[in-house]
Design an enzyme around this catalytic site. Sequence first.
Site, PDB file in Angstrom:
ATOM      1  N   SER A   1       0.864  -1.184   0.000  1.00 17.61           N
ATOM      2  CA  SER A   1       0.000   0.000   0.000  1.00 17.61           C
ATOM      3  C   SER A   1       0.896   1.227   0.000  1.00 17.61           C
ATOM      4  O   SER A   1       2.076   1.145   0.365  1.00 17.61           O
ATOM      5  CB  SER A   1      -0.878  -0.006   1.253  1.00 17.61           C
TER       6      SER A   1
ATOM      7  N   TYR B   1      -3.075  -0.370  10.113  1.00 19.08           N
ATOM      8  CA  TYR B   1      -2.927  -0.718   8.696  1.00 19.08           C
ATOM      9  C   TYR B   1      -1.549  -0.301   8.171  1.00 19.08           C
ATOM     10  O   TYR B   1      -0.861  -1.081   7.509  1.00 19.08           O
ATOM     11  CB  TYR B   1      -4.035  -0.026   7.902  1.00 19.08           C
TER      12      TYR B   1
END
Length: 265
Positions: A149, A162
């Site tokens: 990501s 995250y």
Amino acid sequence: MNDFNMNNFSLEGKVALVTGASYGIGYAIASGLAKAGATIIFNDINEELVDKGINAYKADGIDAKGYVCDVTDEDAVQALVKKIEEEVGVIDILVNNAGIIKRIPMIEMTAADFRKVIDVDLNAPFIVSKAVIPSMIKKGHGKIINICSMMSELGRETVSAYASAKGGLKMLTKNICAEYGESNIQCNGIGPGYIETPQTAPLRVEGNPFNDFIISKTPAARWGTTNDLIGPTVFLASDASNFVNGHILYVDGGILASIGKQPEA
């Protein structure tokens, strides 16, 4: 003599496992791998999602095989990989796509919620990679692609767990390269930017401040599509990338290269 040809991009005869690929980014990636010739295997957390995925693949003319498996359960993953090898063949390509996010301010997040995100987004790729690597070593070749990501590089409010998991996944990617590159296993990551999915649809309404924020931060001046992820994944899954290892390919429209547009006076 240069013996490269376009067949290096072909995935004919390859078996690909894409985790959590019943829908969304995982589904698009698996469909792209199928169109390049790979046999597609996917898993999800329950039978309902697996059935949903199988029906979607069938509608697209793809003969995919789906299994119910919790990728955070090491025994279940080992059993799944063994079953795939018996029923389909040795996994040539692994895409660690399954993931979750909990958008909670850090000081309001419980340690249990933090651990859950780490378990799915970091421990699971470790568990699944560990399960497939021995057969890749025996076969003499393998590809592992971790869906990282932009949060592997950046922080942002409400995504402490995250970002921590994806930063760890970036380093796991590099470590698999370092540890098993000599066995002709290439482990790379893909870092999607902001992608058009059903989950992001409410954010992409014109006039939504977040939509305007993303457009202004992206040099391409648009959200990415799931199709934008297919070419990079096929490349990293194919023999065309045999000397690419430990790399994170950010498919983000240039966000990480730019500080953003200067506000108008």
